[in-house]
Design a protein around this motif. Structure first.
Motif, short mmCIF file in Angstrom:
data_model
loop_
_atom_site.label_atom_id
_atom_site.label_comp_id
_atom_site.label_asym_id
_atom_site.label_seq_id
_atom_site.Cartn_x
_atom_site.Cartn_y
_atom_site.Cartn_z
N GLY A 145 13.19 2.91 -15.28
CA GLY A 145 11.97 2.12 -15.43
C GLY A 145 12.27 0.63 -15.46
O GLY A 145 11.53 -0.17 -14.87
N ARG A 146 13.34 0.24 -16.13
CA ARG A 146 13.71 -1.18 -16.15
C ARG A 146 14.15 -1.65 -14.77
O ARG A 146 13.89 -2.80 -14.36
N ALA A 147 14.82 -0.76 -14.01
CA ALA A 147 15.20 -1.11 -12.64
C ALA A 147 13.97 -1.34 -11.78
O ALA A 147 13.94 -2.26 -10.95
N ALA A 206 8.77 9.99 -11.80
CA ALA A 206 7.92 9.41 -12.86
C ALA A 206 8.75 8.95 -14.05
O ALA A 206 8.61 9.46 -15.17
N PRO A 207 9.65 7.98 -13.86
CA PRO A 207 10.51 7.54 -14.96
C PRO A 207 9.70 6.84 -16.05
O PRO A 207 8.75 6.11 -15.76
N PRO A 208 10.04 7.05 -17.32
CA PRO A 208 9.35 6.37 -18.42
C PRO A 208 9.57 4.85 -18.34
O PRO A 208 10.54 4.37 -17.75
N LEU A 215 0.83 -1.21 0.00
CA LEU A 215 0.00 0.00 0.00
C LEU A 215 0.86 1.26 0.00
O LEU A 215 0.50 2.27 -0.62
N LEU A 216 2.00 1.20 0.67
CA LEU A 216 2.92 2.34 0.66
C LEU A 216 3.50 2.54 -0.74
O LEU A 216 3.63 3.68 -1.21
N ARG A 217 3.84 1.44 -1.41
CA ARG A 217 4.36 1.57 -2.77
C ARG A 217 3.29 2.17 -3.70
O ARG A 217 3.60 2.95 -4.61
N ALA A 218 2.03 1.79 -3.46
CA ALA A 218 0.95 2.38 -4.24
C ALA A 218 0.85 3.89 -3.99
O ALA A 218 0.61 4.68 -4.92
N ALA A 219 1.05 4.31 -2.74
CA ALA A 219 1.04 5.74 -2.42
C ALA A 219 2.23 6.45 -3.08
O ALA A 219 2.11 7.59 -3.54
N ASP A 220 3.38 5.76 -3.14
CA ASP A 220 4.54 6.33 -3.84
C ASP A 220 4.20 6.60 -5.30
O ASP A 220 4.62 7.61 -5.88
N ASN A 247 12.26 6.67 -4.01
CA ASN A 247 13.31 7.34 -4.76
C ASN A 247 13.38 6.86 -6.21
O ASN A 247 13.85 7.60 -7.09
N LEU A 248 12.93 5.64 -6.46
CA LEU A 248 12.94 5.11 -7.82
C LEU A 248 11.80 5.68 -8.67
O LEU A 248 11.93 5.80 -9.89
#
Length: 457
Positions: free
Chosen positions: A444-446, A436-438, A47-52, A431-432
């Protein structure tokens, strides 16, 4: 079949648990297992990753948008004579883009508001961690409490069995009446019933242990209460500043304030640049670029209503903050009161046991001389048993209450307890994605690799 297998597994665990050779698990090891095995932690991390990602979405809304399109069509002009009719084929490939040059700051404020909600969600995760560790402490101490209760009841059955046999022997030589024998027999039956109840309670505690920690217990070692050096006033002052529940609502209030600013900026004009380039089947290229400026004039009262709604939500969040701070202070006060009660109960139980043991041994000796009845011996033994049970319970309550104090202050975390675990870094994923990396970028691949690794755990 499943129920029988489950019962058999519990029975085997109970036998292994009761075996003197069983290696008792320490509280630190149990808390480590609870942290590592918690599905609830994993759920809230997701859920935190979703908020990120909400931050990434807000950032993406401020960046240029580029689209491509390909269209093909075929048409026939039926107005022409049949001999002159021919299909006209058209194909166009185009790339278009748009970018908001100015929006009154709504995009930036949206990003800032989502960042506050991320910080709020991080505090929620800390609160969940505290709940998991406190539940593990309670499960651990309840197993230890019930383990000692079983041992105490087993000892009680042995002692009363001896008293029952002694009463029978004395009855046979005429020293006591049948009433004494019946009293001892009744007390023995009651002791066996209480032993069965204690064994059942231990099995239930073991099941809770399994649910809270992730495996069946192999025994519970002696535990000292967590060190609590602050006064209740100091603890309250610390808690209202640092408890995750308070910090969570503080960030929610901050996000509500930013949303009000977004609402105010929504009436500002916006400036957008648009452009496109296309080519047709004849390789004829065309392009265009333009700037548009606009803003609301009248929206049927929707803008004003939205503003009032945002203000009301801000006010509700502020009230929630006051309520949360009061609740945290109450939790600290209750936890300290429970700790003081458990300490006082343990100290009183120690003195009660000492006196009850002297009384029991004296009455039992007097009974051998014929000056005391079997019932008096059994009553004295029961008083000693009650005192011992009270000490067992108060010792467990004291440990649980001490950790409850840490939880009330916001300190019952793997970091504060220095548990040997790989602690989750809430900022790593953020941080990743924060920029908003493409999808096809290196970052984005990372992210794809990180998500695959998480899914394989």
């Amino acid at each position: 079949m499943i129920k029988r297998n489950r019962f058999a597994a519990v029975a085997v665990a109970f036998v292994a648990f009761a075996s003197p050779a069983a290696q008792a698990e320490t509280l630190s090891a149990a808390l480590t297992a609870a942290y590592n095995n918690s599905g609830l932690l994993e759920q809230n991390r997701a859920l935190l990753r979703a908020a990120d990602e909400d931050v990434a979405l807000a950032v993406g809304a401020t960046l240029p948008v580029i689209n491509w399109s390909i269209s093909a069509s075929s048409s026939i002009n039926n107005a022409l004579p049949a001999s002159q009719r021919a299909a006209t084929n058209t194909a166009i490939a185009a790339i278009s883009g748009s970018f908001t040059l100015y929006d009154g700051g709504t995009g930036r404020l949206a990003v800032d508001a989502q960042k506050e909600l991320v910080l709020s969600t991080r505090q929620t995760l800390i609160g969940v961690e505290q709940d998991i560790l406190l539940r593990a402490v309670q499960a651990y101490m309840n197993v230890r409490r019930d383990q000692e209760f079983v041992q105490l009841r087993e000892s009680n059955v042995r002692v009363i069995t001896q008293e029952f046999r002694a009463a029978q022997d004395r009855f046979e030589v005429g020293e006591v009446t049948r009433t004494d024998v019946a009293s001892a027999e009744a007390r023995l039956a009651g002791a066996r019933s209480l032993l069965a109840a204690a064994q059942g309670a231990l099995v239930k505690s073991m099941e809770e242990y399994n649910a809270a920690i992730g495996h069946m217990p192999s025994g519970a070692a002696a535990v000292s209460p967590a060190p609590v050096s602050q006064t209740v006033t100091e603890a309250k002052d610390y808690a209202v500043r640092n408890h995750p529940s308070v910090r969570e609502v503080q960030h929610t209030v901050a996000a509500a304030e930013l949303n009000i600013q977004r609402g105010e900026a929504a009436v500002m004009p916006s400036v957008t640049i648009d452009g496109s380039i296309s080519t047709n089947q004849d390789s004829v290229e065309a392009g265009q670029i333009g700037i548009s400026v606009g803003g609301p004039i009248y929206a049927g009262g929707q803008i004003a209503s939205a503003m009032r709604q945002l203000i009301a939500r801000r006010d509700a969040a502020r009230s929630g903050l006051y309520l949360t701070m009061a609740s945290v202070e109450q939790q600290v006060g209750n936890a300290y009161a429970s700790l003081q009660i458990a300490r006082a109960s343990r100290e009183a139980s120690d003195r009660q046991i000492s006196a009850a043991r002297v009384a029991f041994e004296g009455i039992r000796e007097e009974a051998t001389l014929g000056s005391r009845t079997t019932l008096e011996v059994l009553n004295a033994e029961q008083e000693l048993l009650d005192a011992q049970a009270s000490r067992i319970s108060s010792q467990a309550d004291e440990v649980i209450a001490s950790y409850a104090v840490l939880a009330a202050m916001g300190l019952l975390t793997a970091e504060h307890l220095r548990l040997p675990v790989q602690q989750y870094d809430p900022a790593a994923y953020y941080n990743l994605v924060k920029d908003a990396p493409p999808l096809l970028s290196e970052q984005g691949r990372a992210l794809d690799r990180v998500l695959r690794a998480i899914g394989e755990e």
